[in-house]
Design an enzyme around this catalytic site. Structure first.
Site, PDB file in Angstrom:
ATOM      1  N   HIS A  93       0.842  -1.197   0.000  1.00  0.00           N
ATOM      2  CA  HIS A  93       0.000   0.000   0.000  1.00  0.00           C
ATOM      3  C   HIS A  93       0.874   1.244   0.000  1.00  0.00           C
ATOM      4  CE1 HIS A  93       0.364   1.150   4.349  1.00  0.00           C
ATOM      5  NE2 HIS A  93       0.514  -0.149   4.536  1.00  0.00           N
ATOM      6  N   ASP A 105       6.187   1.715   6.175  1.00  0.00           N
ATOM      7  CA  ASP A 105       4.775   1.321   6.119  1.00  0.00           C
ATOM      8  C   ASP A 105       4.025   2.229   5.152  1.00  0.00           C
ATOM      9  OD1 ASP A 105       2.458  -0.051   6.758  1.00  0.00           O
ATOM     10  OD2 ASP A 105       1.980   1.261   8.428  1.00  0.00           O
ATOM     11  N   GLU A 139      -4.946   1.371   2.635  1.00  0.00           N
ATOM     12  CA  GLU A 139      -4.808   0.322   3.651  1.00  0.00           C
ATOM     13  C   GLU A 139      -4.908   0.902   5.048  1.00  0.00           C
ATOM     14  OE1 GLU A 139      -2.797  -2.273   6.593  1.00  0.00           O
ATOM     15  OE2 GLU A 139      -2.273  -0.251   5.980  1.00  0.00           O
ATOM     16  N   GLU A 140      -4.326   2.095   5.245  1.00  0.00           N
ATOM     17  CA  GLU A 140      -4.333   2.695   6.583  1.00  0.00           C
ATOM     18  C   GLU A 140      -5.743   3.082   7.015  1.00  0.00           C
ATOM     19  OE1 GLU A 140      -1.987   2.413   8.414  1.00  0.00           O
ATOM     20  OE2 GLU A 140      -0.134   2.390   7.276  1.00  0.00           O
ATOM     21  N   GLU A 166       3.966  -6.017   4.385  1.00  0.00           N
ATOM     22  CA  GLU A 166       3.552  -5.062   5.408  1.00  0.00           C
ATOM     23  C   GLU A 166       4.731  -4.648   6.283  1.00  0.00           C
ATOM     24  OE1 GLU A 166       1.803  -3.019   6.816  1.00  0.00           O
ATOM     25  OE2 GLU A 166      -0.100  -3.071   5.761  1.00  0.00           O
ATOM     26  N   HIS A 242       4.850   4.473  12.166  1.00  0.00           N
ATOM     27  CA  HIS A 242       3.739   5.436  12.184  1.00  0.00           C
ATOM     28  C   HIS A 242       4.112   6.758  12.850  1.00  0.00           C
ATOM     29  CE1 HIS A 242      -0.057   2.773  11.318  1.00  0.00           C
ATOM     30  NE2 HIS A 242       0.865   2.680  10.384  1.00  0.00           N
TER      31      HIS A 242
END
Length: 782
Positions: A93, A105, A139-140, A166, A242
């Protein structure tokens, strides 16, 4: 690395933003067209930009329903010139969470996929099956784009297996932490093809238990597409996952190369496999798999593991029963001694767990939680020494007072057998309930039993001789080495998670529990040495001294939990939402309105460490729950209300536009096209019930606590959001039938942060990662 640098240079790629929907998409399409021009005649490349709309329900984070409109997928199909009936899917993603560049990510995975597409397309050898590369754009937003692809795209019907790429950390090795469901051939494909294998069924069972508050697109392909697959993730350095520190320069070239080598090899293997076309015929149960120090992977069908486990347990029980029954006149006496040692071992474990958890509770209550977050050795020095000391103390007291005049060799022998008995029972129970992780118990039964049989004579000699210790350690080498390796992997994954697991779960209790479990496992076949050696007083005094000194240092506050070290930051995560709230009555009149900055610390320490820097943020601003409103009348972006304490700092109005909900006297509601992210909350009033709606599969799914939560997101352009609710109402409903609230979240652009929010964020210390945005909240009664 060039692909990675270019994707992250775009900046944060939040769903609905121009960065995600235009710039990232255009960059991917440009690279794919360049690859297509240089591809050989053996292949055909097709490209499609999909913008699906749909909804589904999911039981993740307490349960909610997700609605998406016009989100983006970039899909590429590489197939032989003559075409292919079947395909393997590779998924990454390119979107990121707000305020982060999202290098690990998941930009790095998309970069790896572009390079793999480039490599495969230049090969002169045609593939047997197609490879579909899905560059997934949402995706998030809790797995929306993968749902749109697998349920709506025409190419999805040809997919027989998938690989999902991922991240739960930044770089390092990529761990295979989910496979299947069933389809052992997929694991075998990874075992045969991967050049640098790193896989664990233990990680799979931990992840699928729900202990880690995360999920991946693997779930969507499994549940909505009924397709088997492999889930891989980078797990190293989850402290900056993140956050703004997730930048491309922190991902080592070696990590990218390693991931590329593995995924390319597995994709090529699957794309030329005869089994791919008939993948549904190879669903023969689960598989046990684990790597040996990253060198190679052992994998075998779970049914084979079950037979091995039961045979191992049966041999151990036969050995124990034979020892107890020989000689026959002493059988009852032997059984009593074995059961006593068994009970004492379990008692020592319970005492250890209780004592260490009390220490962890004390540390938490004194405000020193997460003291080990930046300095992991502190947790070992504090909880590890306490666990070992209590364990030794219990057995030392038993030896001194309960076994006062009993032969040392006999005690050493009987406590070894007691540990063997515990592991044999654990092996039988775990196998019976179907846990593939039972293979660990097999190691802890088979190798110690073989060791005991090989050095049986040395066991009967007086004292623990050097020869005995060396032979004993050699026999125990395999299970101990594997357990140390596994514990490193577990702590590598779990320690950073404690910094983002919410303010309601004491992380010290969790980590202390893990340390006690590993201490009990690693000490299980060394308890007998407490009875074999003359004295353990020196060891006990040393452990106690280290524990007391560490506890004093912890209580003094010398170990600050967070770090702003540029090379290795370990930040505290804080979310701030500058919010306008309006509460309406049944006639649509505003009965209450306020504005403020809603603050959530993402770990157990809440906001306590921030107060010295921003004094007005303290416990006096804790927010009372608005009992009459769903989810306490707060603008949750996701239903994680059970994970956090609430803090509300009264402030001025956001000064942004408000998304208003019309109030028609019917079930159909229309929300104008507001920002890209909105949350809808519903609570039927007393006596009413929500029976059906136009979302998901039509059956409303309540979140934890009984309210209903709908997560909405959209791409650049979307029509107004239309949906309907059907409620059953009591005869008397003068107070209304349902409370509906909607929150609008501004994650990017000029509406994202108010001047007041900017000013507050600038005062936060540099060891925090503070993510802020503006939002509005409106509650209506129908």
């Amino acid at each position: 690395r060039g692909y990675l640098d270019n994707i992250t240079a775009i900046g944060p790629r939040t769903v609905g933003s121009p960065e995600n929907e235009v710039l990232a998409v255009n960059y991917l399409l440009e690279q794919i067209r360049g690859i297509e021009k240089e591809s050989t005649d053996a292949h055909k490349i097709s490209v499609d930009v999909q913008r699906p709309t749909g909804s589904f329900s999911i039981d993740f984070l307490g349960g909610f329903t997700s609605y998406y409109a016009n989100i983006t997928n970039v899909v590429v199909k590489l197939e032989p010139r003559s075409g292919a009936q079947h395909a393997v899917l590779s998924n990454c993603h390119f979107d990121s969470v707000p305020n982060t560049p999202g290098a690990s990510d998941d930009a790095v995975s998309c970069a790896v996929m572009l390079e793999i597409l480039n490599t495969l397309s230049k090969s002169s050898e045609p593939l047997q099956h197609a490879v579909i590369f899905l560059f997934n754009g949402a995706e998030e937003n809790i797995l929306q784009a993968s749902h749109g692809f697998i349920t709506q795209h025409e190419w999805a019907k040809s997919i027989r297996a998938f690989i999902n790429l991922e991240a739960a950390g930044v770089g390092g090795k990529e761990l295979v932490f989910q496979t299947g469901p069933e389809n052992p051939w997929l694991v075998q494909a990874y075992v045969v093809a991967a050049k640098h294998p790193f896989a664990s069924v233990v990680a799979q069972e931990i992840f699928q238990s729900g202990i880690i508050p995360a999920d991946t697109d693997f779930r969507i392909y499994r549940d909505f597409g009924n397709v088997p697959g492999i889930d891989l993730a980078f797990i190293e350095n989850g402290y900056i996952y993140h956050t703004k520190y997730d930048t491309s320069d922190r991902i080592l070239t070696d990590s990218i190369q390693r991931a590329g080598d593995n995924i390319l090899a597995v994709l090529k293997y699957l794309a030329t496999s005869e089994k791919l076309a008939k993948s549904f015929e190879y669903r023969h149960g689960n598989v046990v798999f684990f790597d040996i120090l990253g060198l190679f992977v052992l994998a075998y069908p779970a049914r084979v593991g079950t037979i091995m486990n039961y045979i191992t347990a049966a041999v151990a029980f036969f050995y124990l029963s034979k020892k107890v029954l020989q000689p026959k006149p002493r059988a009852v006496h032997n059984l009593k001694k074995l059961l006593t040692a068994f009970s004492l071992t379990l008692t020592s474990w319970v005492c250890t767990l209780v004592a260490v958890l009390l220490v962890a509770m004390f540390v938490s209550l004194t405000g020193r939680a997460l003291c080990w977050y930046t300095h992991f050795y502190v947790s070992v020095a504090l909880y590890g020494t306490a666990a070992a000391a209590v364990l030794i103390l219990v057995h030392m007291l038993a030896k001194k007072f309960f076994y006062k005049n009993v032969n040392e060799q006999y005690l050493g022998d009987v406590f070894f057998d007691a540990s063997l008995m515990i592991w044999s029972i654990a092996l039988a129970v775990m196998t019976q309930i179907g846990l593939c992780s039972a293979f660990i118990c097999t190691l802890w039964v088979a190798f110690p039993l073989l060791t005991k049989l090989m050095i049986h004579k040395e066991f009967s000699q007086k004292g623990a001789t050097i020869k005995f210790i060396v032979m004993y350690m050699l026999g125990m080498f395999v299970p101990y080495l594997y357990m140390l390796y596994l514990s490193w992997t577990v702590f590598e994954m779990f320690t950073p998670v404690m910094g983002r697991s919410g303010s309601e779960i004491p992380p010290d209790m969790v980590l202390a529990g893990f340390i006690v479990i590993f201490t009990m496992i690693l000490s299980s076949y060394f308890i007998n040495f407490i009875y074999l050696v003359k004295s353990t007083k020196t060891t006990l005094v040393t452990l106690t001294t280290v524990f007391v000194v560490t506890l004093i240092l912890v209580c003094s506050g010398i170990f600050f939990p967070y770090s702003s070290d540029a090379a290795n930051p370990k930040p505290k995560r804080v979310f701030l939402q500058h919010t306008n709230r309006r509460f309406h009555d049944l006639d649509g009149n505003v009965v209450k309105s306020d504005s403020g900055i809603w603050i959530n610390g993402f770990d157990y320490n809440g906001i306590s460490h921030i107060t010295p820097h921003v004094p007005e943020i303290n416990d006096t601003i804790r927010t009372p729950c608005e009992e009459q409103a769903p989810f306490c009348g707060l603008p949750w972006i996701l239903p994680v209300h059970f994970m956090f304490r609430f803090f509300w700092m009264r402030c001025c109005s956001v000064g942004r536009r408000v998304v208003a909900v019309p109030l028609p006297l019917m079930h159909v509601v229309s929300v104008p096209a507001g920002p890209s992210h909105m949350s809808l909350y519903a609570r039927p009033r007393a006596g009413a019930a929500l029976s059906r709606w136009s979302l998901g599969d039509g059956a409303p799914v309540a979140s934890l606590g009984g309210d209903y939560f709908v997560f909405y997101s959209r791409g650049l352009q979307a029509a107004p959001w239309h949906f309907w609710l059907e409620l059953t109402a009591p005869e008397e409903h003068s107070d209304g039938i349902v409370s509906l609230a909607i929150a609008a979240h501004y994650f990017f652009g000029e509406d994202q942060k108010s001047p007041q929010l900017y000013a507050l964020l600038e005062r936060f210390p540099n060891w925090t990662f503070s993510s802020g945005w503006s939002c509005t909240y409106d509650l209506f009664v129908f």
